[in-house]
Write an enzyme that holds these catalytic residues in place. Structure first.
Site, PDB file in Angstrom:
ATOM      1  N   ASP A 103       0.845  -1.183   0.000  1.00 18.58           N
ATOM      2  CA  ASP A 103       0.000   0.000   0.000  1.00 18.58           C
ATOM      3  C   ASP A 103       0.895   1.252   0.000  1.00 18.58           C
ATOM      4  OD1 ASP A 103      -2.997   0.916   0.421  1.00 18.58           O
ATOM      5  OD2 ASP A 103      -1.844   2.024   1.921  1.00 18.58           O
ATOM      6  N   TYR A 210      -1.906  11.531   2.179  1.00 19.89           N
ATOM      7  CA  TYR A 210      -2.691  11.742   0.964  1.00 19.89           C
ATOM      8  C   TYR A 210      -2.687  13.213   0.558  1.00 19.89           C
ATOM      9  CZ  TYR A 210      -4.437   6.993   1.488  1.00 19.89           C
ATOM     10  OH  TYR A 210      -4.524   5.625   1.575  1.00 19.89           O
ATOM     11  N   HIS A 265      -6.693  -6.621  -1.637  1.00 23.67           N
ATOM     12  CA  HIS A 265      -5.631  -5.638  -1.403  1.00 23.67           C
ATOM     13  C   HIS A 265      -4.737  -6.043  -0.235  1.00 23.67           C
ATOM     14  CE1 HIS A 265      -3.838  -1.627  -1.432  1.00 23.67           C
ATOM     15  NE2 HIS A 265      -4.030  -1.554  -0.144  1.00 23.67           N
TER      16      HIS A 265
END
Length: 285
Positions: A103, A210, A265
């Protein structure tokens, strides 16, 4: 799980909490977790790697769990995150390390290999594409844009933190459960994650990753990865399109792809033994 040592690393004023296992003189394997995890994201792989003779280091990346949480979005620019990896290698006195990431940890791992190729012996990335592939798909592929809606939501001030925190961190816990195979995350796992998310300043710091990605883009003079690379990809990823894995190979001098048709994921949680095997075989070769 093999008992782990708790240790810290320093990058300037930033202190990074980490766990370690394996022989002190063994080749170093650095494992980088992603969002919204902490070092526990790799807990299945620590013992197999340590027993294979590697010195395994698994940090809480900056902003997470017990590591420092510097203020400001710029503190989470990719160049700063990469500098933490190099600081750990320097503190260990290792010119080259083996590096694996999942990730966001995979994004940091890709970037470290691009910016400091002489410091990485081999690279393994799980379920995140090469940075150029990610940027291209976000800009041109509507399916990926829809899957990445949360990245844009995280650009808002305070609201993402408030929603994530509400209901005893229900948003974070339910996201892990809904996007993984049934039984992947136990109640004990989720309580440990809630404890990590409860650390003062953690949620804002985690989401700043982010925000920084949109405001402080990495600058790569060479977009080709010259480090031997292995890409592992769970094809049932609800966040990232599987075709980005194959596309990433074109940015590597020497790379191979292993796909998992039934994995999500959260690959290293769902296929722990196989992921450990692929790490050990690649790093030993």
């Amino acid at each position: 799980m093999l008992p782990v040592e708790v240790t810290t690393f320093q990058n300037g004023s930033i202190k990074l909490n980490a766990v370690a296992a394996g022989p002190a003189n063994g080749p170093v394997v650095l494992l980088l977790h992603g969002f919204p995890e902490f070092w526990r994201g790799w807990h299945h792989q620590i013992e197999p790697l340590a027993q294979a003779g590697f010195r395994v280091i698994v940090p809480d990346q900056r902003g997470y769990n017990l590591s420092d949480k510097p203020p400001g979005v710029a503190s989470y620019a990719i160049s700063e995150l990469v500098s933490d990896v190099i600081a750990i290698a320097d503190q260990l006195g290792r010119e080259k390390i083996f590096l694996a990431g999942h990730d966001w940890g995979a994004a940091v791992a890709w970037s470290t290999a691009l910016l400091h190729p002489t410091r990485i012996a081999k690279l393994v990335v799980l379920n995140v594409p090469h940075p150029s592939v990610m940027r291209r798909f976000l800009g041109t592929n509507r399916r990926q844009l829809r899957k990445s809606w949360y990245m844009f939501f995280f650009q808002l001030p305070w609201l993402p933190e408030a929603l994530f925190r509400s209901g005893n961190f229900n948003m974070g816990a339910s996201s892990l459960v809904r996007s993984s195979k049934p039984g992947t995350f136990s109640n004990e796992d989720l309580e440990l994650y809630r404890a990590a998310w409860s650390q003062p300043g953690a949620l804002t710091s985690m989401i700043h990753w982010y925000r920084a990605a949109f405001r402080h883009r990495a600058r790569f003079t060479d977009r080709t990865v010259h480090v031997p690379t292995r890409v592992l990809w769970g094809e049932r990823d609800k966040f990232l399109l599987a075709e980005m894995a194959q596309a990433s190979l074109r940015y590597c001098d020497q790379a191979e792809l292993f796909t998992f048709a039934d994995a999500s994921h959260w690959l290293q949680h769902e296929q722990p033994a196989r992921v450990s095997e692929l790490l050990i075989d690649f790093f030993r070769a």
